[in-house]
Design an enzyme around this catalytic site. Sequence first.
Site, PDB file in Angstrom:
ATOM      1  CE  LYS A  85      -4.429  -1.535   1.781  1.00  0.00           C
ATOM      2  NZ  LYS A  85      -4.279  -2.995   1.968  1.00  0.00           N
ATOM      3  CD  GLU A 107     -10.740   4.291   0.233  1.00  0.00           C
ATOM      4  OE1 GLU A 107     -10.498   5.495   0.010  1.00  0.00           O
ATOM      5  OE2 GLU A 107     -10.071   3.362  -0.263  1.00  0.00           O
ATOM      6  CB  SER A 374       0.078  -8.207  -0.862  1.00  0.00           C
ATOM      7  OG  SER A 374      -0.710  -9.048  -0.045  1.00  0.00           O
TER       8      SER A 374
HETATM    9  C1  LIG Z   1      -5.098  -4.017   1.421  1.00  0.00           C
HETATM   10  C2  LIG Z   1      -4.372  -5.271   1.215  1.00  0.00           C
HETATM   11  C3  LIG Z   1      -4.704  -6.164   0.182  1.00  0.00           C
HETATM   12  C4  LIG Z   1      -5.906  -5.989  -0.720  1.00  0.00           C
HETATM   13  O1  LIG Z   1      -5.887  -4.866  -1.535  1.00  0.00           O
HETATM   14  P1  LIG Z   1      -5.600  -4.945  -3.108  1.00  0.00           P
HETATM   15  O2  LIG Z   1      -5.960  -3.596  -3.599  1.00  0.00           O
HETATM   16  O3  LIG Z   1      -6.456  -6.016  -3.687  1.00  0.00           O
HETATM   17  O4  LIG Z   1      -4.153  -5.246  -3.262  1.00  0.00           O
HETATM   18  C5  LIG Z   1      -3.927  -7.292   0.015  1.00  0.00           C
HETATM   19  N1  LIG Z   1      -2.868  -7.557   0.823  1.00  0.00           N
HETATM   20  C6  LIG Z   1      -2.517  -6.729   1.831  1.00  0.00           C
HETATM   21  C7  LIG Z   1      -1.367  -7.083   2.685  1.00  0.00           C
HETATM   22  C8  LIG Z   1      -3.259  -5.564   2.062  1.00  0.00           C
HETATM   23  O5  LIG Z   1      -2.908  -4.757   3.072  1.00  0.00           O
END
Ligand SMILES: *Cc1c(COP(=O)(O)O)cnc(C)c1O
Length: 394
Positions: A85, A107, A374
């Site tokens: 993010k 948001e 992620s």
């Molecule tokens: C917010 C988040 C997501 C989901 O958001 P996407 O926009 O689909 O990437 C996935 N993994 C983590 C670690 C997150 O914080």
Amino acid sequence: MQGTRFGQHGGQYVPETLMPAVIELEREYVRLKDDPEFKAELKELFDNYAGRPSRLYFARRMSEDLGGARIYLKREDLNHTGAHKINNVLGQALLAKKMGKTRVIAETGAGQHGVASATAAALLDLECEVFMGAEDVERQALNVYKMRLLGAQVHPVTSGTATLKDAVSETMREWSQRVHDTHYLLGSVMGPHPFPMIVRDFQAVISAEIKEQCLAAEGRLPDSVLACVGGGSNAIGAFYHFIEDPSVELIGIEAAGRGVDSGDTAATITTGRLGIFHGMKSYFCQDEYGQIAPVYSISAGLDYPGIGPEHAALYDSGRARYVPVTDEEAVQAFEYLSRMEGIIPAIESAHALAYAMATAPHLGKDHIMVVNLSGRGDKDCVSVARYRGEDLHE
Ligand SMILES: *Cc1c(COP(=O)(O)O)cnc(C)c1O
């Protein structure tokens, strides 16, 4: 992409009062995105603040244990603030600054994007206000504290179901009332054009790095790239620079919750239908009357009732596949990676890992698979323990 759309998806389904804002944003973004000074400043933030490039790590133990594909993990969990993010919020906060805005609004659902936005706003000296469903404010006291600590103001939203989708609607309303000094720092590849394009461009650094790192490590491109999909920002970031490489299979993993037929699910492609919501045309989880359905997943980051329009188009064209993974499978992957590699993954990322675990044994040892990790899983330990019947008293 043609104009404001990806195939039939996307567009700008916003009230008249918001049209000047999205038009100004597109004009300014197009002006700045290739500007050498903007690019240099963003690169310096990525490298020296976020800690890019993130590693492409060969998961040797996991690969040997599963006995098939060679699995690499793209370590977005190692970024400052522990997830992908940060790429988006640094990009948009810098954009806001260059547009002469002094305030950002955002948001947030569980609070991850709110904390990331507050972080970027602190760094770039912008005012920051975060809209969060009142239900979520109650449940996520730690993230509310972090946002306030970082200097942001948090507004509980009580309309509708008092969760993420209502927070998005409220932030759009607030933006339409105060465009002159305010940028809406939107959290995923969703909403009206140009947001899905802007957020994708800032996250595309992930696939640019994977390409370079995989070529350096293996001398060729990967055979498959896997990523979890909530709104779809980490996934489109991991896919983007491979879209024109047909040999690379692109697989998005959705949160099935308690199962795609259970009613407690957030698997949009698997269970959703075409609709218009939050300023875009795409696929959404809906009830029989076409109302947005309540969604559920153990993973707060994946329980959004829609999917970004570029993913919807990649699905329509067959260029990417989308598969569901349940809470139980994700929790098993969360525990597996912790033990196997000493890496506690975000429960969102664990959805992608679960699909890797299920498929890698059936692939040849020459198959190179990249899983986008992620984020990191510290934030998820309490809820996974609870899922396993353990109360950590936090
Ligand atoms: C917010 C988040 C997501 C989901 O958001 P996407 O926009 O689909 O990437 C996935 N993994 C983590 C670690 C997150 O914080």
